[in-house]
Write a protein that holds these residues in place. Structure first.
Motif, PDB file in Angstrom:
ATOM      1  N   ALA A 124      13.383  30.529  72.941  1.00  0.00           N
ATOM      2  CA  ALA A 124      12.482  31.151  71.970  1.00  0.00           C
ATOM      3  C   ALA A 124      11.540  32.138  72.652  1.00  0.00           C
ATOM      4  CB  ALA A 124      11.691  30.075  71.240  1.00  0.00           C
ATOM      5  N   THR A 125      11.097  31.779  73.863  1.00  0.00           N
ATOM      6  CA  THR A 125      10.207  32.669  74.620  1.00  0.00           C
ATOM      7  C   THR A 125      10.916  33.967  74.959  1.00  0.00           C
ATOM      8  OG1 THR A 125       9.051  30.765  75.563  1.00  0.00           O
ATOM      9  CG2 THR A 125       8.797  32.872  76.698  1.00  0.00           C
ATOM     10  N   VAL A 126      12.166  33.862  75.391  1.00  0.00           N
ATOM     11  CA  VAL A 126      12.942  35.062  75.723  1.00  0.00           C
ATOM     12  C   VAL A 126      13.079  35.969  74.499  1.00  0.00           C
ATOM     13  CG1 VAL A 126      15.238  35.902  76.364  1.00  0.00           C
ATOM     14  CG2 VAL A 126      14.200  34.010  77.631  1.00  0.00           C
ATOM     15  N   ILE A 127      13.404  35.370  73.345  1.00  0.00           N
ATOM     16  CA  ILE A 127      13.541  36.171  72.120  1.00  0.00           C
ATOM     17  C   ILE A 127      12.220  36.843  71.765  1.00  0.00           C
ATOM     18  CG2 ILE A 127      13.984  36.057  69.634  1.00  0.00           C
ATOM     19  CD1 ILE A 127      15.921  33.750  70.220  1.00  0.00           C
ATOM     20  N   GLY A 128      11.126  36.078  71.841  1.00  0.00           N
ATOM     21  CA  GLY A 128       9.817  36.644  71.527  1.00  0.00           C
ATOM     22  C   GLY A 128       9.443  37.789  72.451  1.00  0.00           C
ATOM     23  N   LEU A 129       9.742  37.640  73.734  1.00  0.00           N
ATOM     24  CA  LEU A 129       9.412  38.699  74.694  1.00  0.00           C
ATOM     25  C   LEU A 129      10.293  39.933  74.493  1.00  0.00           C
ATOM     26  CD1 LEU A 129       8.892  36.499  77.871  1.00  0.00           C
ATOM     27  CD2 LEU A 129       7.121  37.812  76.669  1.00  0.00           C
ATOM     28  N   ILE A 130      11.550  39.707  74.145  1.00  0.00           N
ATOM     29  CA  ILE A 130      12.432  40.857  73.858  1.00  0.00           C
ATOM     30  C   ILE A 130      11.863  41.673  72.703  1.00  0.00           C
ATOM     31  CG2 ILE A 130      14.681  41.510  72.928  1.00  0.00           C
ATOM     32  CD1 ILE A 130      15.896  39.222  74.595  1.00  0.00           C
ATOM     33  N   PHE A 131      11.451  40.973  71.637  1.00  0.00           N
ATOM     34  CA  PHE A 131      10.856  41.673  70.503  1.00  0.00           C
ATOM     35  C   PHE A 131       9.564  42.379  70.917  1.00  0.00           C
ATOM     36  CE2 PHE A 131      13.501  39.076  67.557  1.00  0.00           C
ATOM     37  CZ  PHE A 131      13.950  40.109  66.755  1.00  0.00           C
ATOM     38  N   ALA A 132       8.776  41.742  71.785  1.00  0.00           N
ATOM     39  CA  ALA A 132       7.524  42.355  72.234  1.00  0.00           C
ATOM     40  C   ALA A 132       7.774  43.685  72.931  1.00  0.00           C
ATOM     41  CB  ALA A 132       6.780  41.400  73.170  1.00  0.00           C
ATOM     42  N   TRP A 133       8.796  43.735  73.770  1.00  0.00           N
ATOM     43  CA  TRP A 133       9.070  44.969  74.519  1.00  0.00           C
ATOM     44  C   TRP A 133       9.768  46.021  73.663  1.00  0.00           C
ATOM     45  CZ3 TRP A 133       7.489  46.504  79.318  1.00  0.00           C
ATOM     46  CH2 TRP A 133       6.823  45.545  80.077  1.00  0.00           C
ATOM     47  N   ILE A 134      10.780  45.617  72.869  1.00  0.00           N
ATOM     48  CA  ILE A 134      11.494  46.643  72.100  1.00  0.00           C
ATOM     49  C   ILE A 134      10.647  47.155  70.940  1.00  0.00           C
ATOM     50  CG2 ILE A 134      13.723  45.699  72.741  1.00  0.00           C
ATOM     51  CD1 ILE A 134      14.026  44.591  69.914  1.00  0.00           C
ATOM     52  N   TYR A 135       9.614  46.400  70.545  1.00  0.00           N
ATOM     53  CA  TYR A 135       8.709  46.886  69.506  1.00  0.00           C
ATOM     54  C   TYR A 135       7.951  48.123  69.981  1.00  0.00           C
ATOM     55  CZ  TYR A 135       4.635  47.036  66.416  1.00  0.00           C
ATOM     56  OH  TYR A 135       3.655  47.445  65.544  1.00  0.00           O
ATOM     57  N   SER A 136       7.526  48.118  71.235  1.00  0.00           N
ATOM     58  CA  SER A 136       6.653  49.190  71.727  1.00  0.00           C
ATOM     59  C   SER A 136       7.339  50.158  72.684  1.00  0.00           C
ATOM     60  CB  SER A 136       5.438  48.580  72.445  1.00  0.00           C
ATOM     61  OG  SER A 136       4.679  47.773  71.568  1.00  0.00           O
ATOM     62  N   ALA A 137       8.283  49.656  73.476  1.00  0.00           N
ATOM     63  CA  ALA A 137       8.830  50.462  74.570  1.00  0.00           C
ATOM     64  C   ALA A 137      10.049  51.256  74.135  1.00  0.00           C
ATOM     65  CB  ALA A 137       9.196  49.555  75.747  1.00  0.00           C
ATOM     66  N   PRO A 138      10.193  52.493  74.672  1.00  0.00           N
ATOM     67  CA  PRO A 138      11.428  53.244  74.440  1.00  0.00           C
ATOM     68  C   PRO A 138      12.573  52.567  75.209  1.00  0.00           C
ATOM     69  CG  PRO A 138       9.978  54.394  75.982  1.00  0.00           C
ATOM     70  CD  PRO A 138       9.210  53.203  75.468  1.00  0.00           C
ATOM     71  N   PRO A 139      13.819  52.772  74.798  1.00  0.00           N
ATOM     72  CA  PRO A 139      14.233  53.744  73.789  1.00  0.00           C
ATOM     73  C   PRO A 139      14.187  53.234  72.345  1.00  0.00           C
ATOM     74  CG  PRO A 139      16.165  52.742  74.766  1.00  0.00           C
ATOM     75  CD  PRO A 139      14.986  52.157  75.483  1.00  0.00           C
ATOM     76  N   LEU A 140      14.184  51.920  72.134  1.00  0.00           N
ATOM     77  CA  LEU A 140      14.226  51.423  70.755  1.00  0.00           C
ATOM     78  C   LEU A 140      12.902  51.656  70.024  1.00  0.00           C
ATOM     79  CD1 LEU A 140      16.246  48.099  71.163  1.00  0.00           C
ATOM     80  CD2 LEU A 140      17.040  50.341  70.392  1.00  0.00           C
ATOM     81  N   ARG A 141      11.797  51.199  70.638  1.00  0.00           N
ATOM     82  CA  ARG A 141      10.460  51.404  70.080  1.00  0.00           C
ATOM     83  C   ARG A 141      10.445  51.194  68.560  1.00  0.00           C
ATOM     84  NH1 ARG A 141       5.395  52.941  71.465  1.00  0.00           N
ATOM     85  NH2 ARG A 141       4.344  54.523  70.263  1.00  0.00           N
ATOM     86  N   LEU A 142      10.656  49.942  68.156  1.00  0.00           N
ATOM     87  CA  LEU A 142      10.800  49.608  66.740  1.00  0.00           C
ATOM     88  C   LEU A 142       9.596  50.022  65.909  1.00  0.00           C
ATOM     89  CD1 LEU A 142      12.433  46.057  66.893  1.00  0.00           C
ATOM     90  CD2 LEU A 142      13.551  48.289  66.683  1.00  0.00           C
ATOM     91  N   LYS A 143       8.435  50.096  66.545  1.00  0.00           N
ATOM     92  CA  LYS A 143       7.242  50.445  65.781  1.00  0.00           C
ATOM     93  C   LYS A 143       7.267  51.884  65.287  1.00  0.00           C
ATOM     94  CE  LYS A 143       3.270  51.088  67.371  1.00  0.00           C
ATOM     95  NZ  LYS A 143       1.947  50.713  67.903  1.00  0.00           N
ATOM     96  N   GLN A 144       8.222  52.673  65.769  1.00  0.00           N
ATOM     97  CA  GLN A 144       8.370  54.035  65.264  1.00  0.00           C
ATOM     98  C   GLN A 144       8.753  54.035  63.781  1.00  0.00           C
ATOM     99  OE1 GLN A 144       6.979  56.099  68.115  1.00  0.00           O
ATOM    100  NE2 GLN A 144       8.408  57.394  67.028  1.00  0.00           N
TER     101      GLN A 144
END
Length: 307
Positions: A124-144
Motif C-alpha cells: 500500500a505504501t508503494v502504491i501511495g508513493l507512486i501516486f504521490a510522484w506521478i501526481y506532481s512529477a513529469p512526465p505524467l504529472r496527473l495534476k495537469q
C-alpha cells in the motif's frame, strides 16, 4: 569617499521552519483519519493493537502524506512563484535542491516503515508513493488534469488509507466488500474536496497550463461539480447503511450531508472567496460522516455474516 556595497550571500541551508512548512502538517489529517476509520471498520480490538495503529498513523500522515506534499512543492515551484511567491521554495527559504532531497528522504523512510509493518502495508505504501510522484512529477504529472489528479489524491488519501487500516488489523487479509465500498465512496467524494483547493490558484494555473477543473469548467462549473461529487457518494453511503440495517448511523450521516448542502448554497454564491471557507467547515463535517460510517459497518459485520 567611496561606498562599498554589502552583498548578502544567497542562503545555502534551509530554515528549519521552512522544512516543516514544505511538509504541510495541516494536510496530514485526512489520510491519518481515513486510516483510523479503516481500523475502526475492521472490527478488530483497537487497544490490543495500539502500537500498530500508532505506526500506521505515522506512516500515512507524517511520512507518506508529507512526502507527497514535498514532491508537489518541488515540482510546483514555478507555479508557486506566480501564485504564492512567499512559499518556502520560491522565496528561497528552502534553497537549492533541498525540496527534492526532502521528498526523496521521505520516500525512503516511508518504504522502510512500510516494510517493517508487513508486506500488505509495504504494498500500500508503494502504491501511495507512486501516486504521490506521478501526481506532481513529469512526465505524467496527473495534476495537469483536474479529473485525473484529484482522483489520484482522493484514492490515495482516503480510499487507500482506509483499506490499509482495515487490512492490517485483520492480519493482512482483504477487507469485506462493505468496507471496500465505503472506502471507495469516500475517496470519490474527496475528488470534490480537492477541487475546492484549486480555486486559489486559477490565474497561475492558466499561465502554467495546469488544467484544473476551475480552468477547464470555469468558476461556476467547477463549483457545482465539486459540490455534486462530494454529496452524491455520501448519499450512496446513506443508502448502504439503511440496507445494512444501521438506521441510526444512516440518519446521522444524512444529517451531516444536509449540513454540507447548506454550506454549499453559500459557497456557490461566491466560489473563489468561499472555497477555503467551505473546505474548512464542510470537510470537517464530511470526515465526521466517515467515522460514523466506519462504526456502522463495524456493527453490521459484527451482527451477521458478511452482507
Amino acid at each position: 569617499m567611496t561606498e562599498t556595497a554589502s552583498i548578502t550571500p544567497a542562503a545555502t541551508r534551509p530554515q528549519p521552519a521552512a522544512m516543516l512548512e514544505v511538509l504541510h502538517p495541516i494536510t496530514w489529517f485526512p489520510p491519518m483519519w481515513a486510516f483510523t476509520c479503516g481500523v475502526v471498520s475492521s472490527g478488530a480490538a483497537v487497544l490490543e493493537n495500539w502500537l500498530f495503529l500508532l505506526a500506521g498513523v505515522v506512516l500515512t500522515g507524517p511520512l507518506v502524506c508529507a512526502t507527497s506534499q514535498a514532491v508537489n512543492d518541488w515540482y510546483d515551484r514555478h507555479v508557486d512563484a506566480i501564485n504564492e511567491p512567499d512559499r518556502p521554495i520560491p522565496s528561497g527559504r528552502l534553497p537549492g535542491r533541498w525540496g527534492f532531497y526532502i521528498a526523496v528522504t521521505g520516500t525512503l523512510l516511508s518504504l522502510a516503515l512500510g516494510a517493517v509493518l508487513g508486506p500488505w502495508v509495504l504494498g500500500a505504501t508503494v502504491i501511495g508513493l507512486i501516486f504521490a510522484w506521478i501526481y506532481s512529477a513529469p512526465p505524467l504529472r496527473l495534476k495537469q488534469n483536474g479529473w485525473l489528479g484529484n482522483a489520484a489524491v482522493g484514492f490515495s488519501y482516503e480510499s487507500l488509507a482506509w483499506i490499509t487500516g482495515a487490512a492490517v488489523m485483520i492480519g493482512g487479509q482483504m477487507p469485506a466488500w462493505e468496507i471496500l465500498a465505503l472506502a471507495l465512496l469516500y475517496g470519490l467524494g474527496a475528488h470534490g474536496i480537492m477541487t475546492l483547493n484549486d480555486f486559489k490558484a486559477i490565474e497561475g494555473d492558466k499561465q502554467m497550463g495546469v488544467r484544473t477543473l476551475p480552468v477547464q469548467l470555469g468558476v461556476q462549473g467547477a463549483a457545482w461539480t465539486a459540490c455534486v461529487v462530494m454529496i452524491v457518494p455520501q448519499l450512496v453511503v446513506v443508502g448502504l447503511l439503511f440496507a445494512w440495517v444501521q438506521p441510526v448511523h444512516a440518519a446521522a450521516v444524512a444529517a451531516l450531508v444536509m449540513v454540507q448542502a447548506t454550506l454549499m448554497v453559500r459557497f456557490l454564491q461566491n466560489p473563489i472567496e468561499r472555497a477555503t471557507w467551505l473546505s474548512a467547515l464542510g470537510v470537517s463535517v464530511y470526515v465526521s460522516g466517515m467515522m460514523i460510517s466506519a462504526f456502522a459497518v463495524r456493527a453490521a459485520l459484527a451482527g451477521s455474516a458478511p452482507l
